[in-house]
Design an enzyme around this catalytic site. Structure first.
Site, PDB file in Angstrom:
ATOM      1  N   CYS A 153       1.743  19.814 -18.969  1.00 19.79           N
ATOM      2  CA  CYS A 153       2.599  18.892 -17.907  1.00 19.79           C
ATOM      3  C   CYS A 153       3.216  17.769 -18.622  1.00 19.79           C
ATOM      4  O   CYS A 153       4.418  17.783 -18.602  1.00 19.79           O
ATOM      5  CB  CYS A 153       1.645  18.468 -16.620  1.00 19.79           C
ATOM      6  N   PHE A 204      15.513   4.990   6.973  1.00 19.60           N
ATOM      7  CA  PHE A 204      16.814   5.245   6.421  1.00 19.60           C
ATOM      8  C   PHE A 204      17.644   5.804   7.372  1.00 19.60           C
ATOM      9  O   PHE A 204      17.212   6.437   8.209  1.00 19.60           O
ATOM     10  CB  PHE A 204      16.970   6.058   5.028  1.00 19.60           C
ATOM     11  N   CYS A 217       6.403  19.701 -17.219  1.00 20.95           N
ATOM     12  CA  CYS A 217       6.996  19.081 -15.965  1.00 20.95           C
ATOM     13  C   CYS A 217       7.773  17.757 -16.369  1.00 20.95           C
ATOM     14  O   CYS A 217       8.704  17.424 -15.573  1.00 20.95           O
ATOM     15  CB  CYS A 217       5.927  18.803 -14.685  1.00 20.95           C
ATOM     16  N   HIS A 249       0.472  10.587 -21.835  1.00 19.17           N
ATOM     17  CA  HIS A 249      -0.611  11.062 -22.609  1.00 19.17           C
ATOM     18  C   HIS A 249      -1.728   9.784 -22.604  1.00 19.17           C
ATOM     19  O   HIS A 249      -2.916  10.499 -22.151  1.00 19.17           O
ATOM     20  CB  HIS A 249      -0.316  11.503 -24.091  1.00 19.17           C
ATOM     21  N   LEU A 308      -5.279  14.371 -22.586  1.00 17.85           N
ATOM     22  CA  LEU A 308      -5.733  15.264 -21.310  1.00 17.85           C
ATOM     23  C   LEU A 308      -4.019  15.301 -20.653  1.00 17.85           C
ATOM     24  O   LEU A 308      -3.432  14.519 -21.014  1.00 17.85           O
ATOM     25  CB  LEU A 308      -6.727  14.604 -20.583  1.00 17.85           C
TER      26      LEU A 308
HETATM   27  C1  COM Z   1      -0.040  15.403 -14.783  1.00 18.35           C
HETATM   28  C2  COM Z   1      -1.089  15.980 -15.609  1.00 18.35           C
HETATM   29  S1  COM Z   1       1.319  15.173 -15.926  1.00 18.35           S
HETATM   30  S2  COM Z   1      -2.509  15.677 -14.640  1.00 18.35           S
HETATM   31  O1  COM Z   1      -2.386  17.125 -13.388  1.00 18.35           O
HETATM   32  O2  COM Z   1      -2.781  14.691 -13.951  1.00 18.35           O
HETATM   33  O3  COM Z   1      -3.705  16.294 -15.391  1.00 18.35           O
END
Ligand code: COM
Length: 517
Positions: free
Chosen positions: A78, A495, A83, A133, A74
C-alpha cells in the site's frame, strides 16, 4: 539488527528504512520479545494491511503473534507501490485538471499545451514514501506492541515452523498475508524497456516519457493511471478488450464520468486488443499495434502502461505447502479465512478480489478472531466502492437500471436535474467544486440517489466530484441498516451543496408521494 526495547522515533525509523533500501542490506530487522516464552498463536507471513491489522487484533485478544515481511517496513505494498502512489497521482490529476481549466486566468499560470514531468512526481513519491513507512513501523512497534521480523525472505520449514536467518519460529497457526502483484500479460514486446505496470512505474521509471502514452486495460488501474498521464498534458490512449469502467454500473453516472474524461482529451479504444509492442535497436518501446473491430492501427510511443489486474503472490508457498489455489494463484479460503490445510489461513489480496484495503484488513481481523477462538465469518459483499478519474467516483448499492429491475416504484434524485441546459448547470457542486461552478458548470460533478418509493429506503448512490468518499463509507453502513430519505433529511450537512444527499432528501421529506427530482 535487533530493535527490541529501543524506542526509535519516526525520523530514526525513516533513516533506517532509507539506508536499508538504498544499500540493499539483507540483514533481518528483529523485534522479538526475549522475555515472552509463550508459543506464537500465529505467524503472519506479510505485514501489509491484512497482516498488520490481523496481528494487531490477535494481540488485542491476548494472543502472541509474529509478523514476518520481506520489506524493512510494515504496511506492505500500500504505502510502497500501490494505494499511496495511486492516490498521489490521482491528486495530481485533479489538481492539473483544475489548472488546465483555469490556465492563464485569475492567478493560474498558463499551463495549456505544456507537458509536466511524470518522472519528477515519481521521484517525489520514491523519496516521500519512506515517511509513511516509518510511521507504520513506529505505530506497530511502539503503539501496538507487536513483534516482527522485517527485511527478510523467510524459509518455510513446515506449516508450523518458519526460519528467518538462523532463527526458527514456531506457531500454532500460519496466516498467509502475502499480497498480490500486477498480471504480466502475454503480449509480444511486454518485456521491452518502457513497458510499465503500477509496481515498476514507481520502482524503475528513469526517463521522461514522450508525448504519447498507451494504457492497456479498462479497469480501475488503467483508468486511474491513464487520467494521471493525460493530466500531465500527454496524448493518452486507453486500449480495452471490452468496455472501460465496467464496475460503474449506473449508466448515466458512467456516461458522465466517461464524457468528462473525453473532454480532458482521453481517447478510448474499446473491444480492441494490443497485438504487439515493438522495440527499437536499443530494446526500448517505439510503437504499439492495436487491433480494433475494423482495422489494425499503429501508435508511436515510448511508454506503455499495463493496467490488467492482479495475481496472487502465492507460487512458492502454495507449492511448498500443497495449498489449493484458483485462478491467478489466489489461495482458496472459506468464510473463516481457512485454507485447504488445517491451521493455515490466508487473508488480503492473496485470496483474490476485491483488492481493497477494507477487505484485506477485515479478512486479517477475521482470521485473528477465529484463531483466538471467536468463531467469525467474513466475505466482502455489498461494500461501497470508488475509483479515480480526474475526479473521485464513488458508488454503493444498486444502479438505477438494477433497481428498476428489482423494485416496482423506483424514485431518483439527481444533480444536475433533467433540464433544458443538460449538464451545463453548476450542480451538484459539492466540495472543491466552487471554481468549476462559476466558470465551467458542466464540470461541477454528477450525483444520483436511487430510492424505493414504497418504503423510502435508499437503494443506491453515485457521486462524481470530490469529498464524498468519506461519507460513502458511513452511508453504506446505514443503507444496509435500512436508511431512508427521512433519516437522511434528519442529518446535518456541513456544506451548502449536497455531497451526501442530505439537502436533496430534506426537500422531499414529509411528502408521502415524492417525485423524481
Ligand atoms: C496503510 C497500510 S498504507 S496498513 O493497512 O495501515 O497496514
Amino acid at each position: 539488527m535487533d530493535v527490541w526495547g529501543d524506542c526509535y522515533s519516526i525520523g530514526k525509523w525513516q533513516d533506517v528504512i532509507v539506508e536499508t533500501l538504498e544499500s540493499g542490506d539483507s540483514a533481518p530487522i528483529f523485534n522479538i520479545n526475549p522475555k515472552d516464552i509463550r508459543e506464537f498463536d500465529a505467524i503472519f507471513l506479510g505485514g501489509g494491511a491484512a497482516g498488520r491489522f490481523g496481528a494487531a487484533y490477535l494481540r488485542a485478544l491476548g494472543g502472541r503473534v509474529l509478523i514476518i515481511d520481506r520489506w524493512p517496513f510494515l504496511g506492505g505494498s500500500c504505502p510502497h507501490q500501490a494505494c499511496v502512489p495511486h492516490h498521489l497521482f490521482s491528486d495530481c490529476a485533479a489538481q492539473l485538471m483544475l489548472e488546465r481549466t483555469f490556465s492563464g486566468k485569475l492567478w493560474f499560470q498558463k499551463l495549456n499545451d505544456k507537458i509536466v514531468s511524470i518522472k519528477n512526481i515519481v521521484e517525489l513519491f520514491r523519496t516521500g514514501r519512506t515517511g509513511p513507512h516509518a510511521v507504520m513501523n513506529y505505530q506497530t512497534k511502539e503503539q501496538l506492541g507487536l513483534e516482527f521480523a522485517l527485511n527478510t525472505e523467510p524459509t518455510i520449514i513446515d506449516s508450523h515452523t518458519i526460519q528467518v536467518g538462523n532463527r526458527e519460529f514456531h506457531a500454532k497457526n500460519l496466516v498467509l498475508a502475502l499480497g498480490a502483484k500486477p498480471v504480466l500479460p502475454d503480449i509480444s514486446g511486454a518485456n521491452l524497456k518502457g513497458v510499465f505496470n503500477s509496481q515498476t512505474l514507481v520502482e524503475k521509471l528513469d526517463y521522461e516519457p514522450g508525448n504519447t502514452i498507451v494504457v492497456i486495460g479498462g479497469g480501475k488501474s488503467a483508468i486511474e493511471y491513464g487520467c494521471f498521464f493525460n493530466s500531465t498534458g500527454r496524448r493518452t490512449l486507453v486500449v480495452a478488450r471490452h468496455q472501460i469502467m465496467p464496475m460503474l454500473k449506473d449508466a448515466e453516472s458512467r456516461a458522465y464520468a466517461i464524457l468528462m474524461m473525453e473532454e480532458q482529451g482521453m481517447e478510448f479504444l474499446e473491444n480492441a486488443e494490443v497485438m504487439e509492442i515493438k522495440g527499437n535497436a536499443q530494446g526500448k518501446v517505439k510503437s504499439v499495434s492495436i487491433k480494433t473491430s475494423d482495422s489494425i492501427i499503429t501508435i508511436d510511443t515510448d511508454f506503455v502502461f499495463m493496467g490488467l489486474g492482479e495475481q496472487a503472490n502465492s507460487e512458492i508457498i502454495a507449492q511448498k505447502l500443497a495449498l489449493e489455489t484458483g485462478e491467478k494463484g489466489f489461495i482458496k479460503v472459506n468464510r473463516h479465512m481457512e485454507t485447504s490445510l488445517p491451521h493455515i489461513y490466508a487473508v488480503g489480496d492473496v485470496t483474490g478480489p476485491p483488492m481493497e484495503m477494507f477487505k484485506a484488513r477485515k479478512e486479517g481481523v477475521c482470521a485473528a478472531k477465529n484463531i483466538m477462538g471467536q468463531t467469525t465469518e467474513y466475505k466482502a459483499v455489498d461494500y461501497p466502492d470508488f475509483m479515480h478519474t480526474h475526479y473521485e467516483v464513488c458508488w454503493l448499492g444498486l444502479s438505477e437500471e438494477e433497481a428498476r429491475q428489482r423494485h416496482a416504484n423506483v424514485k431518483v434524485m439527481k444533480l444536475p436535474p433533467d433540464n433544458p441546459n443538460g449538464l451545463d448547470v453548476g450542480l451538484p457542486a459539492g466540495d472543491r467544486m466552487m471554481l468549476y461552478l462559476m466558470a465551467k458548470p458542466r464540470m461541477s460533478g454528477f450525483q444520483k440517489l436511487i430510492i424505493d418509493g414504497d418504503n423510502r429506503k435508499v437503494l443506491g448512490a453515485f457521486h462524481i466530484g470530490y469529498g464524498a468518499k468519506d461519507g460513502f463509507q458511513y452511508l453504506n453502513y446505514l443503507v444496509k441498516k435500512g436508511l431512508t430519505i427521512d433519516d437522511l433529511a434528519d442529518m446535518d450537512e456541513l456544506f451548502i451543496s449536497p455531497s451526501y444527499f442530505i439537502q436533496l432528501c430534506r426537500l422531499r421529506a414529509g411528502d408521502p408521494h415524492f417525485n423524481d427530482m
